[in-house]
Write a protein that holds these residues in place. Structure first.
Motif, PDB file in Angstrom:
ATOM      1  N   GLU A  28     -17.343   2.599 -22.305  1.00  0.00           N
ATOM      2  CA  GLU A  28     -18.502   2.181 -21.532  1.00  0.00           C
ATOM      3  C   GLU A  28     -17.948   1.413 -20.335  1.00  0.00           C
ATOM      4  O   GLU A  28     -17.061   0.574 -20.496  1.00  0.00           O
ATOM      5  CB  GLU A  28     -19.381   1.278 -22.404  1.00  0.00           C
ATOM      6  N   VAL A  29     -18.431   1.719 -19.125  1.00  0.00           N
ATOM      7  CA  VAL A  29     -17.823   1.152 -17.918  1.00  0.00           C
ATOM      8  C   VAL A  29     -18.833   0.363 -17.103  1.00  0.00           C
ATOM      9  O   VAL A  29     -19.937   0.840 -16.829  1.00  0.00           O
ATOM     10  CB  VAL A  29     -17.225   2.268 -17.026  1.00  0.00           C
ATOM     11  N   VAL A  30     -18.434  -0.849 -16.728  1.00  0.00           N
ATOM     12  CA  VAL A  30     -19.186  -1.658 -15.778  1.00  0.00           C
ATOM     13  C   VAL A  30     -18.264  -1.858 -14.583  1.00  0.00           C
ATOM     14  O   VAL A  30     -17.076  -2.134 -14.771  1.00  0.00           O
ATOM     15  CB  VAL A  30     -19.557  -3.031 -16.378  1.00  0.00           C
ATOM     16  N   THR A  31     -18.782  -1.711 -13.359  1.00  0.00           N
ATOM     17  CA  THR A  31     -17.909  -1.905 -12.204  1.00  0.00           C
ATOM     18  C   THR A  31     -18.425  -3.052 -11.337  1.00  0.00           C
ATOM     19  O   THR A  31     -19.632  -3.327 -11.276  1.00  0.00           O
ATOM     20  CB  THR A  31     -17.812  -0.634 -11.330  1.00  0.00           C
ATOM     21  N   ALA A  32     -17.477  -3.694 -10.663  1.00  0.00           N
ATOM     22  CA  ALA A  32     -17.797  -4.743  -9.695  1.00  0.00           C
ATOM     23  C   ALA A  32     -16.848  -4.570  -8.523  1.00  0.00           C
ATOM     24  O   ALA A  32     -15.665  -4.290  -8.716  1.00  0.00           O
ATOM     25  CB  ALA A  32     -17.637  -6.118 -10.321  1.00  0.00           C
ATOM     26  N   ALA A  33     -17.362  -4.742  -7.287  1.00  0.00           N
ATOM     27  CA  ALA A  33     -16.571  -4.424  -6.097  1.00  0.00           C
ATOM     28  C   ALA A  33     -15.935  -5.653  -5.454  1.00  0.00           C
ATOM     29  O   ALA A  33     -15.211  -5.531  -4.471  1.00  0.00           O
ATOM     30  CB  ALA A  33     -17.431  -3.694  -5.073  1.00  0.00           C
ATOM     31  N   ASP A  34     -16.176  -6.839  -6.002  1.00  0.00           N
ATOM     32  CA  ASP A  34     -15.479  -8.024  -5.495  1.00  0.00           C
ATOM     33  C   ASP A  34     -15.376  -9.065  -6.620  1.00  0.00           C
ATOM     34  O   ASP A  34     -15.902  -8.865  -7.716  1.00  0.00           O
ATOM     35  CB  ASP A  34     -16.161  -8.602  -4.245  1.00  0.00           C
ATOM     36  N   GLY A  35     -14.666 -10.141  -6.320  1.00  0.00           N
ATOM     37  CA  GLY A  35     -14.354 -11.124  -7.355  1.00  0.00           C
ATOM     38  C   GLY A  35     -15.569 -11.843  -7.908  1.00  0.00           C
ATOM     39  O   GLY A  35     -15.697 -12.021  -9.127  1.00  0.00           O
ATOM     40  N   ARG A  36     -16.464 -12.261  -6.997  1.00  0.00           N
ATOM     41  CA  ARG A  36     -17.626 -13.013  -7.478  1.00  0.00           C
ATOM     42  C   ARG A  36     -18.535 -12.170  -8.359  1.00  0.00           C
ATOM     43  O   ARG A  36     -18.996 -12.628  -9.409  1.00  0.00           O
ATOM     44  CB  ARG A  36     -18.426 -13.559  -6.289  1.00  0.00           C
ATOM     45  N   SER A  37     -18.772 -10.927  -7.922  1.00  0.00           N
ATOM     46  CA  SER A  37     -19.635 -10.090  -8.779  1.00  0.00           C
ATOM     47  C   SER A  37     -18.890  -9.723 -10.063  1.00  0.00           C
ATOM     48  O   SER A  37     -19.524  -9.503 -11.105  1.00  0.00           O
ATOM     49  CB  SER A  37     -20.141  -8.856  -8.034  1.00  0.00           C
ATOM     50  N   GLY A  38     -17.553  -9.684 -10.013  1.00  0.00           N
ATOM     51  CA  GLY A  38     -16.785  -9.454 -11.234  1.00  0.00           C
ATOM     52  C   GLY A  38     -16.969 -10.583 -12.231  1.00  0.00           C
ATOM     53  O   GLY A  38     -17.181 -10.346 -13.428  1.00  0.00           O
ATOM     54  N   LEU A  39     -16.894 -11.823 -11.735  1.00  0.00           N
ATOM     55  CA  LEU A  39     -17.098 -12.977 -12.621  1.00  0.00           C
ATOM     56  C   LEU A  39     -18.512 -12.970 -13.197  1.00  0.00           C
ATOM     57  O   LEU A  39     -18.714 -13.223 -14.389  1.00  0.00           O
ATOM     58  CB  LEU A  39     -16.840 -14.281 -11.859  1.00  0.00           C
ATOM     59  N   ASP A  40     -19.494 -12.659 -12.337  1.00  0.00           N
ATOM     60  CA  ASP A  40     -20.882 -12.583 -12.817  1.00  0.00           C
ATOM     61  C   ASP A  40     -21.039 -11.513 -13.893  1.00  0.00           C
ATOM     62  O   ASP A  40     -21.653 -11.728 -14.934  1.00  0.00           O
ATOM     63  CB  ASP A  40     -21.842 -12.253 -11.662  1.00  0.00           C
ATOM     64  N   ALA A  41     -20.439 -10.331 -13.608  1.00  0.00           N
ATOM     65  CA  ALA A  41     -20.574  -9.216 -14.548  1.00  0.00           C
ATOM     66  C   ALA A  41     -19.904  -9.531 -15.886  1.00  0.00           C
ATOM     67  O   ALA A  41     -20.406  -9.152 -16.946  1.00  0.00           O
ATOM     68  CB  ALA A  41     -19.988  -7.942 -13.940  1.00  0.00           C
ATOM     69  N   ALA A  42     -18.784 -10.246 -15.842  1.00  0.00           N
ATOM     70  CA  ALA A  42     -18.112 -10.614 -17.102  1.00  0.00           C
ATOM     71  C   ALA A  42     -19.026 -11.493 -17.939  1.00  0.00           C
ATOM     72  O   ALA A  42     -19.114 -11.339 -19.165  1.00  0.00           O
ATOM     73  CB  ALA A  42     -16.796 -11.330 -16.812  1.00  0.00           C
ATOM     74  N   ALA A  43     -19.728 -12.423 -17.269  1.00  0.00           N
ATOM     75  CA  ALA A  43     -20.592 -13.349 -17.998  1.00  0.00           C
ATOM     76  C   ALA A  43     -21.828 -12.658 -18.555  1.00  0.00           C
ATOM     77  O   ALA A  43     -22.306 -12.997 -19.632  1.00  0.00           O
ATOM     78  CB  ALA A  43     -21.004 -14.504 -17.088  1.00  0.00           C
ATOM     79  N   THR A  44     -22.345 -11.653 -17.819  1.00  0.00           N
ATOM     80  CA  THR A  44     -23.608 -11.054 -18.236  1.00  0.00           C
ATOM     81  C   THR A  44     -23.423  -9.830 -19.130  1.00  0.00           C
ATOM     82  O   THR A  44     -24.312  -9.504 -19.911  1.00  0.00           O
ATOM     83  CB  THR A  44     -24.461 -10.640 -17.012  1.00  0.00           C
ATOM     84  N   THR A  45     -22.279  -9.135 -19.023  1.00  0.00           N
ATOM     85  CA  THR A  45     -22.136  -7.879 -19.773  1.00  0.00           C
ATOM     86  C   THR A  45     -21.161  -7.967 -20.944  1.00  0.00           C
ATOM     87  O   THR A  45     -21.047  -7.024 -21.721  1.00  0.00           O
ATOM     88  CB  THR A  45     -21.680  -6.723 -18.852  1.00  0.00           C
ATOM     89  N   HIS A  46     -20.433  -9.092 -21.073  1.00  0.00           N
ATOM     90  CA  HIS A  46     -19.511  -9.295 -22.197  1.00  0.00           C
ATOM     91  C   HIS A  46     -18.602  -8.089 -22.472  1.00  0.00           C
ATOM     92  O   HIS A  46     -18.704  -7.467 -23.530  1.00  0.00           O
ATOM     93  CB  HIS A  46     -20.279  -9.666 -23.464  1.00  0.00           C
ATOM     94  N   PRO A  47     -17.713  -7.749 -21.535  1.00  0.00           N
ATOM     95  CA  PRO A  47     -16.818  -6.613 -21.754  1.00  0.00           C
ATOM     96  C   PRO A  47     -15.777  -6.914 -22.840  1.00  0.00           C
ATOM     97  O   PRO A  47     -15.520  -8.078 -23.148  1.00  0.00           O
ATOM     98  CB  PRO A  47     -16.129  -6.457 -20.394  1.00  0.00           C
ATOM     99  N   ASP A  48     -15.201  -5.840 -23.405  1.00  0.00           N
ATOM    100  CA  ASP A  48     -14.117  -5.990 -24.382  1.00  0.00           C
ATOM    101  C   ASP A  48     -12.772  -6.176 -23.688  1.00  0.00           C
ATOM    102  O   ASP A  48     -11.815  -6.650 -24.289  1.00  0.00           O
ATOM    103  CB  ASP A  48     -14.045  -4.745 -25.274  1.00  0.00           C
ATOM    104  N   VAL A  49     -12.703  -5.733 -22.427  1.00  0.00           N
ATOM    105  CA  VAL A  49     -11.474  -5.893 -21.652  1.00  0.00           C
ATOM    106  C   VAL A  49     -11.859  -5.847 -20.168  1.00  0.00           C
ATOM    107  O   VAL A  49     -12.843  -5.200 -19.799  1.00  0.00           O
ATOM    108  CB  VAL A  49     -10.442  -4.793 -22.022  1.00  0.00           C
ATOM    109  N   VAL A  50     -11.092  -6.576 -19.347  1.00  0.00           N
ATOM    110  CA  VAL A  50     -11.327  -6.568 -17.900  1.00  0.00           C
ATOM    111  C   VAL A  50     -10.122  -5.928 -17.221  1.00  0.00           C
ATOM    112  O   VAL A  50      -8.984  -6.315 -17.488  1.00  0.00           O
ATOM    113  CB  VAL A  50     -11.525  -8.005 -17.354  1.00  0.00           C
TER     114      VAL A  50
END
Ligand code: CA
Length: 226
Positions: A28-50
């Motif tokens: 399952e893939v979540v993408t983010a195109a910059d650092g801030r949205s990456g940090l936000d996405a990590a907090a909201t989507t709880h990935p198994d690996v970044v």
């Protein structure tokens, strides 16, 4: 059940290629195109690996690592075009678990991601706890307390400590640590050991410069001394 990977990558073509390949391999893939949205996405989507590109338009990738490590021990695999060893060591030092340099082979990247997730998820072992001075290492619950206070370790730090704890008082050869913690093919990546041994000492030793428990035998390996 499929695992979720957060891809933080600003090059649209590469991000798209990664997403397609990863999805075709069951991620399952979540993408983010910059650092801030990456940090936000990590907090909201709880990935198994970044999977984190170091060269981002807004934040430096190392800032993203620090931001993540402030609250999560999710495995981080760094992706970078940079060739310099210092960047590699800095990323590992900040808490990244692995490092892939562009250009990379997709199957190698997949293997690294799988290994990072596997290390984070290893099933509970049967031996329960190991007491080393003021350290209580709980192998079943994957926790370590120092003088009664929980110490937060990244999955890779934990894997290193766990291997030594399972061989309490015995020298574990460098190559065995690299192979068991990072995987086959890492036997000559000695800098990983220095970085992680130093991190563990900072977290676990009263005097990290003169460790009592996590002892290095120069050129040979590591021993957890009771
Ligand atoms: Ca980039």
């Amino acid at each position: 059940m499929s695992h979720k990977v957060l891809v933080v990558e600003d090059e649209p073509a590469l991000a798209r290629a990664l997403a397609i390949n990863l999805r075709s391999h069951g991620w399952e893939v979540v993408t983010a195109a910059d650092g801030r949205s990456g940090l936000d996405a990590a907090a909201t989507t709880h990935p198994d690996v970044v999977l984190l590109d170091l060269g981002l338009p807004d934040l430096d990738g190392t800032e993203v690592i620090s931001g993540l490590r402030g609250w999560t021990s999710v495995p981080i695999v760094v992706l970078s075009a940079r060739q310099h060893g210092e960047d590699k060591v800095e990323a590992l030092d900040l808490g990244a678990d692995d490092y892939v340099t562009k250009p990379f082979a997709m199957n190698e990247l997949m293997a690294r991601l799988r290994a990072a997730v596997r290390r984070a998820e290893e099933v509970a072992p049967t031996v329960s706890t190991v007491q080393v001075g003021g350290l209580l290492i709980d192998l079943a619950r994957k926790r370590v307390a120092r003088d009664g206070t929980d110490v937060r370790l990244t999955p890779t730090e934990w894997a290193f400590l766990e291997l030594l704890a399972r061989n309490l008082g015995r020298l574990v050869p460098r190559e065995q640590v690299l192979r068991e913690v990072w995987g086959p093919g890492y036997e000559h990546e000695g800098h990983y050991l220095r970085v992680y041994a130093a991190q563990l000492r900072r977290k676990l030793e009263d005097n990290p410069a003169h460790p009592r428990h996590l002892v290095t035998t120069s050129g040979l390996g590591y021993t957890l001394e009771p």
